[in-house]
Write a protein that holds these residues in place. Structure first.
Motif, PDB file in Angstrom:
ATOM      1  N   MET A 106      13.134   7.578 -12.631  1.00 47.20           N
ATOM      2  CA  MET A 106      13.313   7.018 -14.236  1.00 47.20           C
ATOM      3  C   MET A 106      12.353   7.869 -15.170  1.00 47.20           C
ATOM      4  O   MET A 106      12.508   7.591 -16.187  1.00 47.20           O
ATOM      5  CB  MET A 106      13.388   5.524 -14.324  1.00 47.20           C
ATOM      6  N   GLY A 107      11.309   8.746 -14.503  1.00 52.03           N
ATOM      7  CA  GLY A 107      10.458   9.470 -15.389  1.00 52.03           C
ATOM      8  C   GLY A 107       9.179   8.811 -15.949  1.00 52.03           C
ATOM      9  O   GLY A 107       8.769   9.167 -16.891  1.00 52.03           O
ATOM     10  N   VAL A 108       8.991   7.547 -15.423  1.00 49.96           N
ATOM     11  CA  VAL A 108       8.103   6.786 -15.717  1.00 49.96           C
ATOM     12  C   VAL A 108       6.644   7.479 -15.368  1.00 49.96           C
ATOM     13  O   VAL A 108       6.296   7.839 -14.185  1.00 49.96           O
ATOM     14  CB  VAL A 108       8.055   5.261 -15.303  1.00 49.96           C
ATOM     15  N   ASP A 109       5.767   7.748 -16.208  1.00 48.38           N
ATOM     16  CA  ASP A 109       4.324   8.329 -15.793  1.00 48.38           C
ATOM     17  C   ASP A 109       3.642   7.206 -15.897  1.00 48.38           C
ATOM     18  O   ASP A 109       3.040   6.745 -16.740  1.00 48.38           O
ATOM     19  CB  ASP A 109       4.003   9.526 -16.776  1.00 48.38           C
ATOM     20  N   PHE A 110       3.072   6.779 -14.744  1.00 48.90           N
ATOM     21  CA  PHE A 110       2.115   5.696 -14.429  1.00 48.90           C
ATOM     22  C   PHE A 110       0.763   6.389 -14.069  1.00 48.90           C
ATOM     23  O   PHE A 110      -0.120   5.559 -13.902  1.00 48.90           O
ATOM     24  CB  PHE A 110       2.541   4.570 -13.606  1.00 48.90           C
ATOM     25  N   GLY A 111       0.758   7.369 -13.938  1.00 51.51           N
ATOM     26  CA  GLY A 111      -0.714   8.131 -13.672  1.00 51.51           C
ATOM     27  C   GLY A 111      -0.670   9.070 -12.560  1.00 51.51           C
ATOM     28  O   GLY A 111       0.498   9.024 -11.577  1.00 51.51           O
ATOM     29  N   GLY A 112      -1.574   9.609 -12.141  1.00 50.94           N
ATOM     30  CA  GLY A 112      -1.470  10.334 -10.982  1.00 50.94           C
ATOM     31  C   GLY A 112      -1.839   9.734  -9.527  1.00 50.94           C
ATOM     32  O   GLY A 112      -1.777  10.755  -8.516  1.00 50.94           O
ATOM     33  N   THR A 113      -2.231   8.425  -9.578  1.00 47.88           N
ATOM     34  CA  THR A 113      -2.623   7.941  -8.227  1.00 47.88           C
ATOM     35  C   THR A 113      -1.904   6.692  -7.923  1.00 47.88           C
ATOM     36  O   THR A 113      -1.692   5.902  -8.860  1.00 47.88           O
ATOM     37  CB  THR A 113      -4.309   7.810  -8.416  1.00 47.88           C
ATOM     38  N   LEU A 114      -1.286   6.522  -6.746  1.00 45.59           N
ATOM     39  CA  LEU A 114      -0.940   5.256  -6.518  1.00 45.59           C
ATOM     40  C   LEU A 114      -1.735   4.638  -5.360  1.00 45.59           C
ATOM     41  O   LEU A 114      -1.833   5.456  -4.244  1.00 45.59           O
ATOM     42  CB  LEU A 114       0.489   5.408  -5.885  1.00 45.59           C
ATOM     43  N   ASN A 115      -2.315   3.619  -5.522  1.00 45.81           N
ATOM     44  CA  ASN A 115      -3.147   3.057  -4.244  1.00 45.81           C
ATOM     45  C   ASN A 115      -2.244   2.137  -3.541  1.00 45.81           C
ATOM     46  O   ASN A 115      -1.572   1.277  -3.987  1.00 45.81           O
ATOM     47  CB  ASN A 115      -4.400   2.087  -5.274  1.00 45.81           C
ATOM     48  N   VAL A 116      -2.354   2.088  -2.346  1.00 49.78           N
ATOM     49  CA  VAL A 116      -1.565   1.284  -1.528  1.00 49.78           C
ATOM     50  C   VAL A 116      -2.536   0.217  -0.692  1.00 49.78           C
ATOM     51  O   VAL A 116      -3.479   0.525   0.121  1.00 49.78           O
ATOM     52  CB  VAL A 116      -0.743   2.373  -0.616  1.00 49.78           C
ATOM     53  N   GLY A 117      -2.381  -0.828  -0.867  1.00 45.99           N
ATOM     54  CA  GLY A 117      -2.896  -1.863  -0.216  1.00 45.99           C
ATOM     55  C   GLY A 117      -2.333  -2.548   0.964  1.00 45.99           C
ATOM     56  O   GLY A 117      -1.643  -1.788   1.524  1.00 45.99           O
ATOM     57  N   PRO A 118      -2.152  -3.614   0.911  1.00 42.21           N
ATOM     58  CA  PRO A 118      -1.736  -4.490   2.238  1.00 42.21           C
ATOM     59  C   PRO A 118      -0.098  -4.141   2.380  1.00 42.21           C
ATOM     60  O   PRO A 118       0.512  -4.432   1.175  1.00 42.21           O
ATOM     61  CB  PRO A 118      -1.920  -5.942   2.310  1.00 42.21           C
ATOM     62  N   MET A 119       0.399  -3.811   3.378  1.00 46.39           N
ATOM     63  CA  MET A 119       1.921  -3.772   3.748  1.00 46.39           C
ATOM     64  C   MET A 119       2.159  -4.187   5.126  1.00 46.39           C
ATOM     65  O   MET A 119       1.994  -3.428   5.858  1.00 46.39           O
ATOM     66  CB  MET A 119       2.358  -2.189   3.384  1.00 46.39           C
ATOM     67  N   ASN A 120       2.310  -5.428   5.208  1.00 50.60           N
ATOM     68  CA  ASN A 120       1.892  -6.276   6.492  1.00 50.60           C
ATOM     69  C   ASN A 120       3.236  -5.967   7.357  1.00 50.60           C
ATOM     70  O   ASN A 120       4.202  -5.643   6.778  1.00 50.60           O
ATOM     71  CB  ASN A 120       1.632  -7.411   6.256  1.00 50.60           C
ATOM     72  N   THR A 121       3.170  -6.090   8.476  1.00 46.61           N
ATOM     73  CA  THR A 121       3.921  -6.007   9.560  1.00 46.61           C
ATOM     74  C   THR A 121       5.350  -6.676   9.327  1.00 46.61           C
ATOM     75  O   THR A 121       5.033  -8.071   8.881  1.00 46.61           O
ATOM     76  CB  THR A 121       3.569  -6.605  10.957  1.00 46.61           C
ATOM     77  N   ARG A 122       6.288  -6.218   9.328  1.00 44.02           N
ATOM     78  CA  ARG A 122       7.683  -6.744   8.930  1.00 44.02           C
ATOM     79  C   ARG A 122       8.681  -5.985  10.164  1.00 44.02           C
ATOM     80  O   ARG A 122       8.370  -5.084  10.792  1.00 44.02           O
ATOM     81  CB  ARG A 122       8.394  -6.073   7.897  1.00 44.02           C
TER      82      ARG A 122
END
Length: 164
Positions: free
Chosen positions: A94-110
């Motif tokens: 959508m063209g959203v600039d939220f910055g240059g880094t995405l931090n990924v925390g917990p994405m637990n087992t599914r």
């Protein structure tokens, strides 16, 4: 001021967010983006309670571009959090600039996920979302806690690709 942390965390706002991340980075409020979260009144109440004294805004993906822009333009610092990388993939499309880094925390087992490490399990939809986000020039960093080592998307992608 700024968006001080942009994070995927399947629990969204919880103890680690409040005790560790808010101490490591400046934060005056939390912007939560996710259609399922925005439409779930009970979950909205729980997330707002978990944030203690911090102001929390919970928005759909369609509402997010305007709210993120207002957050960036304000004099305050915000955390931007979603429970899914697909949300951030939609935002970059959508063209959203939220910055240059995405931090990924917990994405637990599914179901139908591959376990890539402690608290990180992704499926093909997550993989495609991370690829799209990376294609838009965002550095994707997997990091449970602020003082943990960072693992980058290229490392996690190679591990995913090596699994049958």
């Amino acid at each position: 001021m700024t968006i001080s942390v942009v994070r995927v965390d399947d629990r969204v706002i919880h103890g680690q967010t409040m005790t560790r991340w808010t101490k490591a980075r400046p934060v005056d409020g939390i912007l939560v983006v996710g259609d399922a979260i925005a439409h779930n009144e009970l979950r909205r109440k729980v997330l707002k309670a978990a944030a203690n004294e911090l102001k929390v805004g919970i928005y759909t993906t369609a509402e997010a571009p305007e709210k993120i822009a207002k957050g960036i333009e304000s004099k305050k610092n915000f955390f931007l959090i979603s429970d899914s990388p697909q949300t951030f993939s939609q935002l970059v499309d959508m063209g959203v600039d939220f910055g240059g880094t995405l931090n990924v925390g917990p994405m637990n087992t599914r179901p139908n996920t591959k376990i890539l490490g402690r608290t990180v399990a992704i499926d093909q939809n997550d993989y495609a979302a991370f690829e799209n986000i990376a294609k838009h020039g965002v550095d994707i960093q997997f990091q449970l806690l602020p003082d943990d080592d960072i693992r980058h998307w290229d490392t996690m992608k190679a591990k995913y690709d090596s699994m049958d």
